[in-house]
Scaffold this motif. Structure first.
Motif, PDB file in Angstrom:
ATOM      1  N   ARG A 252      -4.291  18.627  21.910  1.00 44.32           N
ATOM      2  CA  ARG A 252      -3.077  19.184  21.207  1.00 44.32           C
ATOM      3  C   ARG A 252      -3.242  19.461  19.835  1.00 44.32           C
ATOM      4  N   THR A 273       8.258  17.538  20.318  1.00 46.04           N
ATOM      5  CA  THR A 273       7.671  18.719  20.810  1.00 46.04           C
ATOM      6  C   THR A 273       7.278  18.760  22.193  1.00 46.04           C
ATOM      7  N   GLU A 274       6.872  17.568  22.543  1.00 44.04           N
ATOM      8  CA  GLU A 274       6.280  17.673  24.034  1.00 44.04           C
ATOM      9  C   GLU A 274       7.484  17.710  24.878  1.00 44.04           C
ATOM     10  N   ASP A 277       8.441  21.255  25.091  1.00 45.26           N
ATOM     11  CA  ASP A 277       7.796  22.017  25.698  1.00 45.26           C
ATOM     12  C   ASP A 277       7.739  21.979  27.270  1.00 45.26           C
ATOM     13  N   ARG A 281       8.986  24.764  30.052  1.00 45.05           N
ATOM     14  CA  ARG A 281       8.533  25.032  31.270  1.00 45.05           C
ATOM     15  C   ARG A 281       9.242  24.846  32.596  1.00 45.05           C
TER      16      ARG A 281
END
Ligand SMILES: [Zn+2]
Length: 399
Positions: A252, A273-274, A277, A281
């Protein structure tokens, strides 16, 4: 005469240090235990009493039956000197004005969470210092200097912040020069992990240990390291950047611009942020019950809250981050073989037994002979530091 940081030099420093560390003491104690001559002690003590820096505290012994003249004792006037300590985090500037015994005389806070420009940061720091001085009502001559801890790499000699994160961009900022010009006081700046590990070494968990690693895991991941009783700085004062050790090749993207750094997996912002994300998705999470589709509202605290309500996405992300951090910590232990690892920061704030798990994950990865007996402790209330350790940078240099 006015005594300030510039005039505490040579013999005055020796004398003040001796008295400060052993007070109350008599004049005889001073010349018996320092290299100073009797006339020098007499002269400097007189001068420092006149300047209100030393106090005479009555007589030695309270036993009235003692016959003969008792020596008058000396101590440093706790109101003689002050310093300012600032603790700059990624979200707040916390400032304290301290007396020589590290008592807090004034306290001030300013948010830096949403600043977009270097100028705003400098202005906020300046404002905190000005407010501390005016709130304390002190004569500025009595303030010896300003000590500052910052959440980034610092060139310790020049006081330049090398990569202060503003608006997600690392900036180089000459904070020391800026403040010294305005306040005409010496400014000492160090990475706040270094300041914390020093604080622990002097008067915290690390007292009595020679090799200590203090790990801070917040938005950024860093460490302060003491090896054989000295801060490990390295050639360019950037040792201890454990957040930028690589744990995955081409992994990352990190705030430093490189890929695969520990911080890009365990920093609280990276974790936010993960989660974002994953939502983009299409992974489902109860976090959207709180924020809808406004992903800017995702906070590390909220992720923890959802995880504690058995949210799968948030729990998975946090579990993975813990294991990754354990891996990073084991790397450091393998290299440095410390007595103690101190864990601190927001990362450890919300989940039960989290530091035990990090210890377990880290020890699981250790080379056989290293570190089974390394102590792990959790510094939960790092906030009590509030610039107090930073302020001691000033006294440490002057005394
Ligand atoms: Zn990095």
């Amino acid at each position: 005469m006015k005594i300030n940081n510039k005039s505490i030099d040579g013999n005055r420093k020796v004398l003040l240090n001796y008295i400060r560390e052993n007070e109350p003491v008599s004049r005889t104690d001073v010349w018996n235990n320092t290299a100073l001559s009797k006339p020098t002690v007499t002269r400097i003590v007189d001068e420092l009493i006149k300047s209100d820096i030393l106090l005479e505290t009555g007589e030695a012994g309270t036993d009235n039956t003692t016959v003969g003249r008792k020596p008058i004792l000396l101590k440093v006037n706790p109101k003689a000197f002050y310093c300012i300590g600032l603790d700059i985090t990624r979200t707040l500037i916390k400032g304290s004005l301290l007396d020589i015994n590290r008592n807090i005389i004034a306290r001030k806070e300013e948010s830096v969470r949403y600043i977009k420009e270097e100028k705003e940061l400098l202005d906020n720091v300046k404002t905190v210092i000005e407010k501390l001085i005016s709130q304390s009502g002190l004569d500025e001559d009595k303030i010896l200097g300003i000590g500052i801890g910052v959440p980034c790499t610092v060139d310790y000699k020049t006081g330049i912040l090398m990569d202060f994160n503003i608006n997600k961009e690392p900036r180089q900022i000459n904070l020391k020069e800026y403040l010294e010009e305005i306040f005409k006081l010496p400014v000492y700046i160090d990475n706040n992990a270094n300041i914390s590990v020093l604080g622990e070494y002097w008067y915290g968990y690390g007292k009595g240990y020679r090799n200590i690693i203090y790990i801070m895991c917040n938005q950024g991941v860093g460490s302060g390291i003491i090896v054989e009783e000295n801060i490990l700085r390295g050639k360019n004062s950037v040792a201890g950047e454990i957040g930028h050790q690589k744990i995955e090749q081409d992994g990352r993207l990190c705030t430093c611009g490189k890929k695969g750094c520990l911080e890009a997996y365990c920093g609280t912002e990276a974790i936010e942020t993960e989660v974002e994300d994953e939502l983009v998705r299409g992974t489902k999470s109860i976090i959207t019950d709180y924020i809808g589709e406004d992903y800017d509202q995702i906070t590390f605290e909220l992720i923890n809250k959802c995880a504690s309500n058995n949210d799968k996405l948030c729990s998975n992300v946090l579990d993975k981050a813990e294991k990754t951090l354990g891996l990073g910590v084991s790397n450091i232990i393998n290299i440095l073989n410390p007595d103690m690892v101190i864990l601190s920061g927001e990362f450890f704030r919300y989940r039960d037994n989290i530091t035990d798990r990090i210890e377990l994950y880290a020890k699981d990865q250790l080379f056989n002979l290293v570190g089974e007996d390394t102590l792990f402790v959790h510094r939960q209330d790092a906030d009590i530091v509030d610039g107090v350790s930073a302020g001691t940078l000033v006294y440490k240099d002057i005394f």
